[in-house]
Design an enzyme around this catalytic site. Sequence first.
Site, PDB file in Angstrom:
ATOM      1  CE1 TYR A 114     -92.542 -72.096  95.023  1.00  0.00           C
ATOM      2  CE2 TYR A 114     -92.206 -73.847  93.417  1.00  0.00           C
ATOM      3  CZ  TYR A 114     -92.668 -72.581  93.737  1.00  0.00           C
ATOM      4  OH  TYR A 114     -93.265 -71.812  92.764  1.00  0.00           O
ATOM      5  CB  SER A 142     -95.344 -74.303  90.716  1.00  0.00           C
ATOM      6  OG  SER A 142     -94.103 -74.721  90.155  1.00  0.00           O
TER       7      SER A 142
HETATM    8  C1  BGC Z   1     -90.447 -71.605  90.542  1.00  0.00           C
HETATM    9  C2  BGC Z   1     -89.309 -71.043  89.709  1.00  0.00           C
HETATM   10  C3  BGC Z   1     -88.866 -72.064  88.648  1.00  0.00           C
HETATM   11  C4  BGC Z   1     -90.057 -72.594  87.881  1.00  0.00           C
HETATM   12  C5  BGC Z   1     -89.660 -73.703  86.903  1.00  0.00           C
HETATM   13  C6  BGC Z   1     -91.544 -72.057  89.601  1.00  0.00           C
HETATM   14  O1  BGC Z   1     -92.643 -72.510  90.319  1.00  0.00           O
HETATM   15  O2  BGC Z   1     -90.917 -70.624  91.450  1.00  0.00           O
HETATM   16  O3  BGC Z   1     -88.228 -70.715  90.544  1.00  0.00           O
HETATM   17  O4  BGC Z   1     -87.967 -71.436  87.762  1.00  0.00           O
HETATM   18  O5  BGC Z   1     -91.038 -73.081  88.768  1.00  0.00           O
HETATM   19  O6  BGC Z   1     -88.813 -74.645  87.477  1.00  0.00           O
END
Ligand code: BGC
Length: 287
Positions: free
Chosen positions: A185, A172
């Site tokens: 996360y 991410s």
């Molecule tokens: C998340 C999303 C978020 C995006 C940008 C991703 O890794 O799961 O919820 O919108 O990152 O912030």
Amino acid sequence: MNENYYKDQGFPEAVLPCCPIEKRLRGQAALVTGASSGIGKAIAIALGHAGADVLLNYGSKDEEARKVAEEVSRCGARCVTHKADVSGEDQVIAMFARMREEFGSLDILVNNAGLQKDAAFDEMTADQWDRVINVNLRGQFLCSREAVREFKRRGVRPEISCAAGKIICISSVHDIIPWAGHVNYAASKGGVMMMMKSIAQEVAPFRIRVNSISPGAVRTPINTAAWSTPEAYDDLMRLVPYKRIGEPEDIGRAAVWLASDDSDYITGATIYVDGGMTLYPGFETGG
Ligand code: BGC
């Protein structure tokens, strides 16, 4: 800003060429985790349409997984579904045994399964922390370990691919952008980045390539609140210099390329597929 601003500007919609004639992944077998929806679904379909056979892992949505499998096999690839929790060691080992039974071996692993359990930091429960770290990080560890074991056992088959195997970790933008309210996360994705690079360094001599794709805001169920109303979408666009949300197919195309020999000299890399979200958009006018 009016609702159709982005359309009025004539910005093109993202399109995925379906069933490309050139089957770059023909003869290869892929395992995609968390593939019953969102980014995993698009990756499974893109790999299938590029000629790869696919073991489609999912956690709970049987019917959705079955429908995705139909779409994966629409262009001739073979696809089987396999329900398993990627954070469970025994389940992961059994899933890789199934992979060998069905397809003989494994060429491509896409570590996609991931989830969010958001909370203000001082209200975050240990369960919310553990679940996110277990699925997002431990799950990628367990699957990568089984994949590396299989790649080492089998070695390179030059008629299939230059590499003994390819691992793609779906990370991410939050592997480098801190994210308040989502500490579990962001920590899991930061961990994925260092895990990916360290595995890549260790297994490169065996001709195993390990890379990450780090998506920005992509239109999937995980972040519906961020794009489903015009107000939310406009807010989101302040973080996206390219001024459109990502589509799952944007990630699918990148995954096909990273899995193919076209990217053979790339290992230990992170590709940000984010419309520029990691470019510090606040500095467009500030600073
Ligand atoms: C998340 C999303 C978020 C995006 C940008 C991703 O890794 O799961 O919820 O919108 O990152 O912030």
